[in-house]
Design a protein around this motif. Structure first.
Motif, mmCIF file in Angstrom:
data_model
loop_
_atom_site.group_PDB
_atom_site.id
_atom_site.type_symbol
_atom_site.label_atom_id
_atom_site.label_comp_id
_atom_site.label_asym_id
_atom_site.label_seq_id
_atom_site.Cartn_x
_atom_site.Cartn_y
_atom_site.Cartn_z
ATOM 1 N N VAL A 1 4.765 12.938 1.308
ATOM 2 C CA VAL A 1 4.544 11.815 2.214
ATOM 3 C C VAL A 1 3.056 11.465 2.252
ATOM 4 C CG1 VAL A 1 4.664 11.065 4.623
ATOM 5 C CG2 VAL A 1 6.604 12.263 3.600
ATOM 6 N N ALA A 2 2.192 12.471 2.230
ATOM 7 C CA ALA A 2 0.749 12.214 2.248
ATOM 8 C C ALA A 2 0.315 11.432 1.008
ATOM 9 C CB ALA A 2 -0.018 13.532 2.335
ATOM 10 N N GLN A 3 0.831 11.810 -0.163
ATOM 11 C CA GLN A 3 0.509 11.076 -1.389
ATOM 12 C C GLN A 3 1.034 9.645 -1.325
ATOM 13 O OE1 GLN A 3 2.442 13.974 -3.979
ATOM 14 N NE2 GLN A 3 0.488 14.401 -4.991
ATOM 15 N N ALA A 4 2.249 9.509 -0.812
ATOM 16 C CA ALA A 4 2.836 8.173 -0.697
ATOM 17 C C ALA A 4 2.017 7.298 0.243
ATOM 18 C CB ALA A 4 4.280 8.276 -0.204
ATOM 19 N N LEU A 5 1.531 7.869 1.328
ATOM 20 C CA LEU A 5 0.709 7.103 2.277
ATOM 21 C C LEU A 5 -0.566 6.602 1.613
ATOM 22 C CD1 LEU A 5 1.091 8.962 5.666
ATOM 23 C CD2 LEU A 5 1.209 6.479 5.333
ATOM 24 N N THR A 6 -1.172 7.433 0.794
ATOM 25 C CA THR A 6 -2.380 7.011 0.071
ATOM 26 C C THR A 6 -2.086 5.787 -0.793
ATOM 27 O OG1 THR A 6 -3.284 9.246 0.051
ATOM 28 C CG2 THR A 6 -4.139 7.715 -1.593
ATOM 29 N N GLU A 7 -0.943 5.814 -1.474
ATOM 30 C CA GLU A 7 -0.570 4.692 -2.325
ATOM 31 C C GLU A 7 -0.208 3.462 -1.489
ATOM 32 O OE1 GLU A 7 0.422 2.422 -5.769
ATOM 33 O OE2 GLU A 7 -0.933 4.095 -5.310
ATOM 34 N N LEU A 8 0.518 3.646 -0.397
ATOM 35 C CA LEU A 8 0.849 2.515 0.471
ATOM 36 C C LEU A 8 -0.413 1.847 0.999
ATOM 37 C CD1 LEU A 8 3.825 3.989 2.549
ATOM 38 C CD2 LEU A 8 3.975 2.247 0.766
ATOM 39 N N GLU A 9 -1.390 2.645 1.391
ATOM 40 C CA GLU A 9 -2.635 2.086 1.923
ATOM 41 C C GLU A 9 -3.451 1.406 0.830
ATOM 42 O OE1 GLU A 9 -4.016 5.589 3.922
ATOM 43 O OE2 GLU A 9 -2.988 5.036 5.797
ATOM 44 N N ARG A 10 -3.325 1.893 -0.408
ATOM 45 C CA ARG A 10 -3.968 1.186 -1.524
ATOM 46 C C ARG A 10 -3.328 -0.188 -1.711
ATOM 47 N NH1 ARG A 10 -3.324 -0.165 -6.633
ATOM 48 N NH2 ARG A 10 -1.237 0.742 -6.760
ATOM 49 N N LEU A 11 -1.993 -0.246 -1.604
ATOM 50 C CA LEU A 11 -1.292 -1.522 -1.743
ATOM 51 C C LEU A 11 -1.632 -2.469 -0.597
ATOM 52 C CD1 LEU A 11 2.145 -0.154 -2.994
ATOM 53 C CD2 LEU A 11 0.419 -1.360 -4.334
#
Length: 219
Positions: free
Chosen positions: A178-188
């Motif tokens: 989830v932490a990795q996914a959040l990083t990507e979501l915030e990049r988007l």
């Protein structure tokens, strides 16, 4: 339309949505657990942004109900593409993109059969199916909608869909945390494609996201 008539119409719509959801699980392209995760992520996000967007409890629950229909049009995609155990090539991606309009056509038949064209609930359902690949910067498809042209229910489903894709196992990738996914979501978000308020809810409710992920884990 009287209140009793509207209640009857809503019941018909919900029954049709339930049947369509069952069809979405008949083929191997979406597991039941994926659809459950999507629905619960959407409810979590919708509740989180409800004060900002003045969303009613009824609206939140309709997003929860209709979110699993987002990819119903994949019923019309050939198995050779839909079930391919790897990344699609450019031509295959173009065919896959047609699932959006196929899904809208399926819903419009259901809606038309019950004469539900003007019912607000059916509009939410149609928006989710038609717009879940749209992006705030206009880079999405099929209509290339931008910013406020994209309804809030669509923004919610878009974030939930990306979140689940990132944190799920695929033939070509391991599941992200989830932490990795959040990083990507915030990049988007920083690129302007995803709604910042919806992603902020995922960040603030990451413990609930993790709980949903584990509750509806693939078996």
């Amino acid at each position: 339309m009287t209140i009793s008539q509207e209640i009857g119409v809503v019941r018909s719509l919900l029954a049709s949505a339930s049947v369509a959801r069952d069809f979405a699980q008949l083929r191997d392209f979406e597991t039941g657990t994926h659809l459950e995760r999507m629905a619960h992520y959407c409810r979590l996000i919708a509740k989180g942004v409800a004060p900002q967007f003045s969303l009613s409890d009824e609206f939140v629950e309709h997003v929860f109900l209709f979110a699993p229909l987002h990819d119903i049009g994949k019923i019309g995609i050939p198995d050779s593409i839909l079930l391919k155990p790897g990344r699609l090539d450019a031509a295959e991606r173009e065919v896959m993109k047609t699932h959006v309009n196929k899904g809208v056509a399926i819903l419009e038949r259901i809606i038309g059969q019950f004469a539900l064209e003007e019912l607000a609930d059916s509009i939410v359902m149609r928006n989710i199916v038609a717009g879940h690949h749209e992006r705030l910067d206009g880079s999405g498809y099929p209509a290339g909608l931008r910013a406020e042209e994209i309804p809030i229910e669509v923004r919610i489903v878009a974030v939930a869909d990306v979140l689940d894709a990132l944190t799920s196992l695929r033939p070509y990738k391991q599941p992200w945390s989830v932490a990795q996914a959040l990083t990507e979501l915030e990049r988007l978000v920083s690129e302007g494609s995803l709604d910042p308020d919806c992603v902020a809810v995922v960040r603030s409710q990451s413990d609930q996201v993790e709980a949903i992920r584990h509750r509806f884990a693939e078996t």
